[in-house]
Design an enzyme around this catalytic site. Structure first.
Site, PDB file in Angstrom:
ATOM      1  N   ASN A  18      54.313  78.232  26.486  1.00  0.00           N
ATOM      2  CA  ASN A  18      53.125  77.929  25.689  1.00  0.00           C
ATOM      3  C   ASN A  18      52.431  76.717  26.320  1.00  0.00           C
ATOM      4  O   ASN A  18      53.043  75.652  26.429  1.00  0.00           O
ATOM      5  CB  ASN A  18      53.540  77.633  24.243  1.00  0.00           C
ATOM      6  CG  ASN A  18      52.361  77.349  23.342  1.00  0.00           C
ATOM      7  OD1 ASN A  18      51.468  76.576  23.690  1.00  0.00           O
ATOM      8  ND2 ASN A  18      52.341  77.974  22.175  1.00  0.00           N
ATOM      9  N   HIS A  54      47.827  79.354  21.707  1.00  0.00           N
ATOM     10  CA  HIS A  54      47.493  79.397  20.283  1.00  0.00           C
ATOM     11  C   HIS A  54      46.108  78.793  20.123  1.00  0.00           C
ATOM     12  O   HIS A  54      45.965  77.602  19.866  1.00  0.00           O
ATOM     13  CB  HIS A  54      48.531  78.609  19.478  1.00  0.00           C
ATOM     14  CG  HIS A  54      48.416  78.828  17.998  1.00  0.00           C
ATOM     15  ND1 HIS A  54      49.511  78.728  17.153  1.00  0.00           N
ATOM     16  CD2 HIS A  54      47.358  79.134  17.208  1.00  0.00           C
ATOM     17  CE1 HIS A  54      49.105  78.960  15.910  1.00  0.00           C
ATOM     18  NE2 HIS A  54      47.825  79.206  15.916  1.00  0.00           N
ATOM     19  N   ARG A  56      43.595  77.600  18.294  1.00  0.00           N
ATOM     20  CA  ARG A  56      43.304  77.260  16.905  1.00  0.00           C
ATOM     21  C   ARG A  56      41.789  77.148  16.692  1.00  0.00           C
ATOM     22  O   ARG A  56      41.047  76.789  17.615  1.00  0.00           O
ATOM     23  CB  ARG A  56      43.990  75.954  16.514  1.00  0.00           C
ATOM     24  CG  ARG A  56      45.518  76.077  16.527  1.00  0.00           C
ATOM     25  CD  ARG A  56      46.198  74.800  16.091  1.00  0.00           C
ATOM     26  NE  ARG A  56      47.659  74.925  16.094  1.00  0.00           N
ATOM     27  CZ  ARG A  56      48.377  75.423  15.102  1.00  0.00           C
ATOM     28  NH1 ARG A  56      47.760  75.865  14.003  1.00  0.00           N
ATOM     29  NH2 ARG A  56      49.695  75.500  15.168  1.00  0.00           N
ATOM     30  N   HIS A  61      43.295  72.081  21.197  1.00  0.00           N
ATOM     31  CA  HIS A  61      43.878  72.190  22.529  1.00  0.00           C
ATOM     32  C   HIS A  61      43.302  73.405  23.258  1.00  0.00           C
ATOM     33  O   HIS A  61      42.290  73.257  23.942  1.00  0.00           O
ATOM     34  CB  HIS A  61      45.414  72.158  22.542  1.00  0.00           C
ATOM     35  CG  HIS A  61      46.102  72.916  21.449  1.00  0.00           C
ATOM     36  ND1 HIS A  61      45.871  74.248  21.183  1.00  0.00           N
ATOM     37  CD2 HIS A  61      47.038  72.527  20.539  1.00  0.00           C
ATOM     38  CE1 HIS A  61      46.644  74.643  20.190  1.00  0.00           C
ATOM     39  NE2 HIS A  61      47.354  73.607  19.770  1.00  0.00           N
ATOM     40  N   GLU A  85      48.567  83.741  20.061  1.00  0.00           N
ATOM     41  CA  GLU A  85      48.985  83.477  18.695  1.00  0.00           C
ATOM     42  C   GLU A  85      47.781  83.049  17.866  1.00  0.00           C
ATOM     43  O   GLU A  85      46.820  82.474  18.393  1.00  0.00           O
ATOM     44  CB  GLU A  85      50.007  82.343  18.653  1.00  0.00           C
ATOM     45  CG  GLU A  85      51.265  82.607  19.435  1.00  0.00           C
ATOM     46  CD  GLU A  85      52.221  81.446  19.346  1.00  0.00           C
ATOM     47  OE1 GLU A  85      51.778  80.289  19.293  1.00  0.00           O
ATOM     48  OE2 GLU A  85      53.438  81.713  19.322  1.00  0.00           O
ATOM     49  N   HIS A 206      59.428  77.593  18.368  1.00  0.00           N
ATOM     50  CA  HIS A 206      59.059  76.327  17.729  1.00  0.00           C
ATOM     51  C   HIS A 206      60.187  75.304  17.830  1.00  0.00           C
ATOM     52  O   HIS A 206      61.253  75.470  17.253  1.00  0.00           O
ATOM     53  CB  HIS A 206      58.585  76.454  16.278  1.00  0.00           C
ATOM     54  CG  HIS A 206      57.666  75.344  15.894  1.00  0.00           C
ATOM     55  ND1 HIS A 206      56.275  75.440  15.908  1.00  0.00           N
ATOM     56  CD2 HIS A 206      57.915  74.060  15.541  1.00  0.00           C
ATOM     57  CE1 HIS A 206      55.736  74.282  15.556  1.00  0.00           C
ATOM     58  NE2 HIS A 206      56.714  73.428  15.340  1.00  0.00           N
ATOM     59  N   ASP A 207      59.927  74.282  18.628  1.00  0.00           N
ATOM     60  CA  ASP A 207      60.873  73.179  18.845  1.00  0.00           C
ATOM     61  C   ASP A 207      62.142  73.593  19.576  1.00  0.00           C
ATOM     62  O   ASP A 207      63.152  72.879  19.542  1.00  0.00           O
ATOM     63  CB  ASP A 207      61.218  72.457  17.545  1.00  0.00           C
ATOM     64  CG  ASP A 207      60.061  71.565  17.078  1.00  0.00           C
ATOM     65  OD1 ASP A 207      60.080  71.172  15.902  1.00  0.00           O
ATOM     66  OD2 ASP A 207      59.158  71.277  17.892  1.00  0.00           O
ATOM     67  N   GLY A 229      56.794  75.547  24.184  1.00  0.00           N
ATOM     68  CA  GLY A 229      55.688  74.752  24.692  1.00  0.00           C
ATOM     69  C   GLY A 229      55.954  73.269  24.659  1.00  0.00           C
ATOM     70  O   GLY A 229      56.152  72.635  25.706  1.00  0.00           O
ATOM     71  N   HIS A 230      55.996  72.688  23.470  1.00  0.00           N
ATOM     72  CA  HIS A 230      55.998  71.229  23.360  1.00  0.00           C
ATOM     73  C   HIS A 230      57.077  70.581  24.227  1.00  0.00           C
ATOM     74  O   HIS A 230      56.783  69.745  25.089  1.00  0.00           O
ATOM     75  CB  HIS A 230      56.169  70.807  21.893  1.00  0.00           C
ATOM     76  CG  HIS A 230      55.832  69.375  21.662  1.00  0.00           C
ATOM     77  ND1 HIS A 230      54.558  68.940  21.344  1.00  0.00           N
ATOM     78  CD2 HIS A 230      56.603  68.274  21.733  1.00  0.00           C
ATOM     79  CE1 HIS A 230      54.568  67.620  21.226  1.00  0.00           C
ATOM     80  NE2 HIS A 230      55.792  67.185  21.438  1.00  0.00           N
TER      81      HIS A 230
HETATM   82  C1  LIG Z   1      53.536  79.349  16.230  1.00  0.00           C
HETATM   83  C2  LIG Z   1      54.245  78.183  16.794  1.00  0.00           C
HETATM   84  O1  LIG Z   1      55.280  77.776  16.342  1.00  0.00           O
HETATM   85  C3  LIG Z   1      53.679  77.552  17.983  1.00  0.00           C
HETATM   86  O2  LIG Z   1      53.507  78.536  18.916  1.00  0.00           O
HETATM   87  C4  LIG Z   1      52.333  76.935  17.783  1.00  0.00           C
HETATM   88  O3  LIG Z   1      51.509  77.330  18.834  1.00  0.00           O
HETATM   89  C5  LIG Z   1      52.436  75.467  17.814  1.00  0.00           C
HETATM   90  O4  LIG Z   1      51.116  74.997  17.681  1.00  0.00           O
HETATM   91  P1  LIG Z   1      50.752  73.552  18.253  1.00  0.00           P
HETATM   92  O5  LIG Z   1      51.000  73.597  19.737  1.00  0.00           O
HETATM   93  O6  LIG Z   1      49.278  73.405  17.875  1.00  0.00           O
HETATM   94  O7  LIG Z   1      51.666  72.580  17.553  1.00  0.00           O
HETATM   95  N1  LIG Z   2      55.700  80.334  19.141  1.00  0.00           N
HETATM   96  C1  LIG Z   2      56.279  79.061  19.547  1.00  0.00           C
HETATM   97  C2  LIG Z   2      55.514  78.526  20.711  1.00  0.00           C
HETATM   98  O1  LIG Z   2      54.727  79.232  21.310  1.00  0.00           O
HETATM   99  C3  LIG Z   2      55.731  77.143  21.156  1.00  0.00           C
HETATM  100  O2  LIG Z   2      56.251  76.323  20.139  1.00  0.00           O
HETATM  101  P1  LIG Z   2      56.679  74.841  20.602  1.00  0.00           P
HETATM  102  O3  LIG Z   2      57.723  75.016  21.672  1.00  0.00           O
HETATM  103  O4  LIG Z   2      55.438  74.158  21.142  1.00  0.00           O
HETATM  104  O5  LIG Z   2      57.228  74.189  19.362  1.00  0.00           O
END
Ligand SMILES: CC(=O)[C@@H](O)[C@H](O)COP(=O)(O)O
Ligand SMILES: NCC(=O)COP(=O)(O)O
Length: 260
Positions: A18, A54, A56, A61, A85, A206-207, A229-230
């Site tokens: 992501n 994603h 938004r 972003h 997403e 997510h996380d 992603g994060h």
């Molecule tokens: C759906 C999900 O959990 C993530 O893919 C989402 O894209 C996180 O969004 P942010 O990167 O805006 O926190």
């Molecule tokens: N669907 C989860 C995603 O795309 C990324 O989530 P995160 O790793 O940024 O929390």
């Protein structure tokens, strides 16, 4: 292991990167760097099996232009998947109609939500999602529904036409390293098994990070794809995209090797 898991037992979990957070940094100047498309290219070259975004509604972003530039990039990577997403009752469907990505992941976020923090609820959400799922599938786009790990909700997701569910993994990640870790893994394993038994495939995200990923892949049955992603982008700030993707692939391989 039920029959529904046997076909999934050895399916390698795909890594979809992501790139939301690359766009977040890019948007703090009018210079176009760091590039979202270059980050995605480097991750694909390093072996990532997909790219997730994603977009938004507030474009905090990922911006609309990113969606179309990445769609163009992905044409050169037919073996990789593009996953978009969003909330299909907001801005997502126009992107799906125009781009036709491999997968649309429906997420029930409000427009001003800090980040994604819950999944869909059935039966409340079923009636408004069903036609949107049908439209995506008529376009040849696989549909994954972002869901909390509740086994009783999985059959309803299948009933309205979803192909996959994406298990929202923040509660698992938050419990990592605590006394609740094993219990959380059990919750996700039961939810994944219920999804498989309902005829769904299972994604997760997510996380997730390098610390918790291997155990999740090992102990939660049939995970077809993790979107990360994060934490991955944070790691890439230290290690670079290629080394980071390879490190996350190694975590997946470690988890696959430990699968029962
Ligand atoms: C759906 C999900 O959990 C993530 O893919 C989402 O894209 C996180 O969004 P942010 O990167 O805006 O926190
Ligand atoms: N669907 C989860 C995603 O795309 C990324 O989530 P995160 O790793 O940024 O929390």
């Amino acid at each position: 292991m039920t029959a529904s898991t046997s076909s999934h037992a050895y399916q390698r979990t795909a890594l979809s990167v992501n790139v939301n957070k690359v766009a977040l940094v890019r948007n703090t100047r009018h210079l176009g760097i760091p590039s979202v498309t270059r980050a995605s290219l480097l991750c694909l070259q390093a072996g990532a099996q997909g790219i997730t975004i994603h977009p938004r509604p507030d474009e905090r972003h990922i911006r609309g232009a990113d969606v179309y530039e990445l769609a163009e990039l992905m044409k050169a990577w037919p073996q990789a998947e593009f996953n978009i997403e969003g909330n299909p009752t907001q801005n997502l469907m126009d992107f799906i109609r125009n781009v036709k990505p491999h997968q649309a992941t429906f997420v029930p976020d409000s427009e001003d939500q800090f980040t994604s923090d819950h999944g869909w609820s059935f039966p409340q959400d079923a009636q408004r999602l069903q036609p949107l799922i049908a439209e995506c599938k008529a376009l040849g786009v696989r549909v994954s529904l972002f869901m909390d790990p509740i086994p009783a909700q999985m059959a309803a997701a299948k009933d309205i036409g979803a192909d996959r569910v994406e298990l929202y993994t923040e509660p698992f990640a938050a419990a990592w390293g605590t006394a609740d870790q094993a219990h959380q893994l059990s919750i996700y394993a039961q939810a994944a098994q219920a999804a498989l038994d309902a005829g769904l495939q299972v994604n997760a995200g997510h996380d997730l990070n390098r610390e918790n990923l291997a155990a999740f892949v090992a102990q939660v049955p049939g995970v077809a794809e993790v979107s990360i992603g994060h934490a991955l982008i944070a790691d890439a700030l230290e290690l670079g995209y290629a080394a980071t993707v390879k490190a996350y692939q190694a975590c997946i391989d470690q988890g696959m090797a430990q699968r029962g």
